[in-house]
Motif scaffolding. Structure first.
Motif, mmCIF file in Angstrom:
data_model
loop_
_atom_site.group_PDB
_atom_site.id
_atom_site.type_symbol
_atom_site.label_atom_id
_atom_site.label_comp_id
_atom_site.label_asym_id
_atom_site.label_seq_id
_atom_site.Cartn_x
_atom_site.Cartn_y
_atom_site.Cartn_z
ATOM 1 N N LEU A 15 0.538 -1.135 0.145
ATOM 2 C CA LEU A 15 0.031 0.012 0.121
ATOM 3 C C LEU A 15 0.967 1.445 0.116
ATOM 4 O O LEU A 15 0.934 2.763 -0.823
ATOM 5 N N ALA A 134 -13.575 -2.061 -6.675
ATOM 6 C CA ALA A 134 -12.738 -1.889 -5.523
ATOM 7 C C ALA A 134 -12.270 -0.886 -4.529
ATOM 8 O O ALA A 134 -12.413 -0.107 -4.241
ATOM 9 N N LEU A 135 -11.867 -0.405 -5.970
ATOM 10 C CA LEU A 135 -11.650 1.868 -5.529
ATOM 11 C C LEU A 135 -12.832 2.272 -4.661
ATOM 12 O O LEU A 135 -12.277 3.105 -3.438
ATOM 13 N N ARG A 136 -13.807 2.569 -5.261
ATOM 14 C CA ARG A 136 -14.932 2.924 -4.685
ATOM 15 C C ARG A 136 -15.056 2.448 -3.371
ATOM 16 O O ARG A 136 -14.944 3.449 -2.074
ATOM 17 N N LYS A 137 -14.682 1.272 -2.915
ATOM 18 C CA LYS A 137 -15.155 0.317 -1.758
ATOM 19 C C LYS A 137 -13.930 1.405 -0.534
ATOM 20 O O LYS A 137 -13.837 1.154 0.467
ATOM 21 N N ALA A 138 -12.903 1.355 -1.272
ATOM 22 C CA ALA A 138 -11.776 1.294 -0.792
ATOM 23 C C ALA A 138 -11.477 2.981 -0.161
ATOM 24 O O ALA A 138 -10.765 3.044 0.771
ATOM 25 N N LEU A 139 -11.715 3.712 -0.804
ATOM 26 C CA LEU A 139 -11.962 4.898 -1.187
ATOM 27 C C LEU A 139 -11.995 5.228 0.330
ATOM 28 O O LEU A 139 -11.348 6.149 0.325
ATOM 29 N N VAL A 141 -11.577 3.653 2.838
ATOM 30 C CA VAL A 141 -10.625 4.000 3.872
ATOM 31 C C VAL A 141 -9.512 4.366 3.640
ATOM 32 O O VAL A 141 -8.601 4.664 5.413
ATOM 33 N N LEU A 142 -9.049 4.404 2.465
ATOM 34 C CA LEU A 142 -8.162 5.751 2.232
ATOM 35 C C LEU A 142 -7.920 6.360 3.311
ATOM 36 O O LEU A 142 -7.750 7.206 3.512
ATOM 37 N N GLU A 143 -9.252 7.193 2.969
ATOM 38 C CA GLU A 143 -9.357 8.619 4.347
ATOM 39 C C GLU A 143 -9.403 8.545 5.151
ATOM 40 O O GLU A 143 -8.909 9.673 6.029
ATOM 41 N N LYS A 144 -9.643 7.631 5.688
ATOM 42 C CA LYS A 144 -10.036 7.615 7.273
ATOM 43 C C LYS A 144 -8.180 7.106 7.602
ATOM 44 O O LYS A 144 -7.936 7.800 8.595
ATOM 45 N N LEU A 145 -7.505 6.243 6.747
ATOM 46 C CA LEU A 145 -5.783 6.496 7.061
ATOM 47 C C LEU A 145 -5.309 7.543 6.676
ATOM 48 O O LEU A 145 -5.151 7.781 7.663
ATOM 49 N N SER A 146 -4.963 8.535 5.926
ATOM 50 C CA SER A 146 -4.958 9.729 6.038
ATOM 51 C C SER A 146 -5.382 10.098 6.931
ATOM 52 O O SER A 146 -4.826 11.812 6.588
ATOM 53 N N ARG A 147 -6.370 10.193 7.762
ATOM 54 C CA ARG A 147 -6.631 11.210 8.820
ATOM 55 C C ARG A 147 -6.463 10.910 9.953
ATOM 56 O O ARG A 147 -6.089 11.563 10.965
ATOM 57 N N SER A 148 -6.036 9.044 10.100
ATOM 58 C CA SER A 148 -5.843 8.997 11.098
ATOM 59 C C SER A 148 -4.131 9.336 11.939
ATOM 60 O O SER A 148 -3.691 9.985 10.755
#
Lengths: 148, 148
Positions: A15, A134-139, A141-148
DNA sequence: TATTGTTATACTCTATAACTATA
DNA sequence: TATAGTTATAGAGTATAACAATA
């Protein structure tokens, strides 16, 4: 062992590498388009945040976009110089300022979204519906990661 | 309208912003760890590519990692100075060189994968299995995008 | 003459430290 | 005294242009 079966550490490795490379790729592709005005990642992210929240202080923007206050100072100054955002005194705390989009900023944001993301949007259209899904479902999560 | 129902353009917008911010976040987190040696994104990506392909030329590495040849020259020189990769004459074309991992490079790669990705791995562990699954499924698509 | 890689140089973006104004 | 924002400065990473060596 395929990627989808990989361990957590492999997931982190893959990732990190993919995200880094994709960010670099997008930046390079963007630069090649010679748009007016030339907006950097954080500038565009700041405009998008202001569109979403209407009014934010520089400090709030810096926190949200994970950059330090001096970096956001430069971003805000550049956007103001371009006439894309406006600055107003904070209603209660005179140390702070409120930032908001100008009409021109709103226009440019819409325009830039179309033009500057042309490369990525084109690539996304070339994907299969399953891949896009797959990208839409991951989006989120990516946003969550980028904010954490 | 939720993200998962968004149009292609919204997907491109959201993906670009999230990917950019996550890349910045990871870089910032990494720097805070003070590892030895301090390896940048492209350095680590180059080591990983060499582990996967065993032997590559600088030009191949630059193409794979989407950086320009002079940038890869610097990356390769730094990795060689650290004793992590070795350079050998190309068997047929003497303009080129072959690059490969040293034993030390392999060790460091394993070590760095554990240490440097601690932040991301920790965040990934905090996700739900469903969220991790979403990332795993999106990963090959992100890789595909980053290479296209 | 074309290609691979390097050297020289400059640019973009971000950070830390020090400073100013206000709370 | 603490906080929000700015200014000054430095560092990391990448790019383009010019050059050297080889095909």
């Amino acid at each position: 062992m395929t990627v989808s079966e990989s361990t957590g550490t492999d997931l982190a490795t893959s990732l990190r590498i993919s995200v880094s490379r994709l960010a670099r790729r997008m930046r390079a592709e963007r630069a090649a388009q010679g748009l007016v005005p030339e907006l950097a990642d954080t500038q565009l992210a700041a405009l998008a945040a202001l569109e979403k929240h209407q009014v934010m202080t520089p400090g709030e923007l810096a926190g949200r976009e994970q950059v330090r206050p001096p970096s956001m100072t430069r971003v805000a100054a550049s956007l103001e110089a371009l006439g894309l955002i406006q600055r107003a005194p904070h209603p209660v705390d005179h140390r702070q300022f409120t930032l908001s989009l100008t009409a021109r900023g709103r226009e440019v944001l819409a325009e830039v979204r179309q033009l500057r993301e042309a490369w990525l949007a084109r690539r996304l259209r070339e994907l299969s519906p399953v891949e896009r899904g797959a990208l839409r479902k991951a989006l989120p999560v990516l946003e969550k990661l980028s904010r954490s």
